[in-house]
Scaffold this active site. Sequence first.
Site, PDB file in Angstrom:
ATOM      1  N   SER A  92       0.840  -1.199   0.000  1.00 46.07           N
ATOM      2  CA  SER A  92       0.000   0.000   0.000  1.00 46.07           C
ATOM      3  C   SER A  92       0.880   1.257   0.000  1.00 46.07           C
ATOM      4  O   SER A  92       1.710   1.429  -0.890  1.00 46.07           O
ATOM      5  CB  SER A  92      -0.968  -0.055   1.185  1.00 46.07           C
ATOM      6  OG  SER A  92      -2.023   0.863   1.038  1.00 46.07           O
ATOM      7  N   ASP A 183      -0.877  13.923  13.917  1.00 45.54           N
ATOM      8  CA  ASP A 183      -0.882  15.290  13.378  1.00 45.54           C
ATOM      9  C   ASP A 183      -0.074  15.357  12.085  1.00 45.54           C
ATOM     10  O   ASP A 183      -0.526  15.933  11.084  1.00 45.54           O
ATOM     11  CB  ASP A 183      -0.303  16.278  14.391  1.00 45.54           C
ATOM     12  CG  ASP A 183      -1.209  16.497  15.586  1.00 45.54           C
ATOM     13  OD1 ASP A 183      -2.401  16.163  15.499  1.00 45.54           O
ATOM     14  OD2 ASP A 183      -0.711  17.000  16.613  1.00 45.54           O
ATOM     15  N   HIS A 241      -7.548  -5.934   0.024  1.00 46.44           N
ATOM     16  CA  HIS A 241      -6.356  -5.090   0.080  1.00 46.44           C
ATOM     17  C   HIS A 241      -5.301  -5.640   1.033  1.00 46.44           C
ATOM     18  O   HIS A 241      -4.102  -5.472   0.802  1.00 46.44           O
ATOM     19  CB  HIS A 241      -6.769  -3.683   0.508  1.00 46.44           C
ATOM     20  CG  HIS A 241      -5.646  -2.692   0.499  1.00 46.44           C
ATOM     21  ND1 HIS A 241      -4.849  -2.467  -0.605  1.00 46.44           N
ATOM     22  CD2 HIS A 241      -5.181  -1.860   1.475  1.00 46.44           C
ATOM     23  CE1 HIS A 241      -3.952  -1.539  -0.324  1.00 46.44           C
ATOM     24  NE2 HIS A 241      -4.122  -1.160   0.932  1.00 46.44           N
TER      25      HIS A 241
END
Length: 262
Positions: A92, A183, A241
């Site tokens: 991925s 973040d 996936h």
Amino acid sequence: MPIELNHLDSDAPEASDAGAPLVVIHGLFGSADNWRSHVKQWQAQRRVIAVDLRNHGRSPHAQGMGYDAMAEDVLALMDRLGIERAHVLGHSMGGKVAITLARLAPERVASLVVADIAPRAYGHDHDVVFAGLRRLEAGHPANRREADELLGEHVKERAVRLFLATNLERAEEGGLRLRLGLDEIQQDYEAIMGPPLGEGAFEGPTLVLRGARSPYVTDDMLPALREVLPAAEVVTLDAGHWLHAEQPEAFREAVDRFVADH
């Protein structure tokens, strides 16, 4: 400036003909820990290094999730470990890191294995996951049951919640906390969803493993994929996936065969 990545290192097996090591790169919200069972199997044949990318696992948090920066982090780790060339496997997001690494430094890549990703941009489909992780972050769960309940307010699929929960660690003040640099990941999400970086094609031996029930590498993407990876052998597994978790033996066998040939 590359950062010093945390990693799992199986060290070299006793056999003197083990060949180049295998470097394994996880996907978004993953870590080297997700690959421990595969590493245990592969380490009998060769040295295996599973990395924690920046802002993931036990690696430092740092601004910038561009694929060039993440590939440079992995190359710096290879330098530190004295690895001139390696077989590089990425799933991925990690597959895009691996493609970028292969484009930036093809001489360092003995072969490339890309698991269920194409060298292209994808849509923004992690809003629910980010909401669940933010709820988890704010909720300060005392245990994994509470963490699952907090995640479940947004993430309905239990398998996804279990995967996300691998990012929890014990907090010094008690309870559980996320070890992700959430973040930093969210701030650079646009880059993560974008294509891998680097110029031209990687001409070296390449295996693309895709899931038959996954939308990430469809037949209509293959012409563009082969512009970047012209030597790509494409193998389809009966999986979604998360093909390395859904079909671990078939996944390992495909990687073993390909790496042994190169």
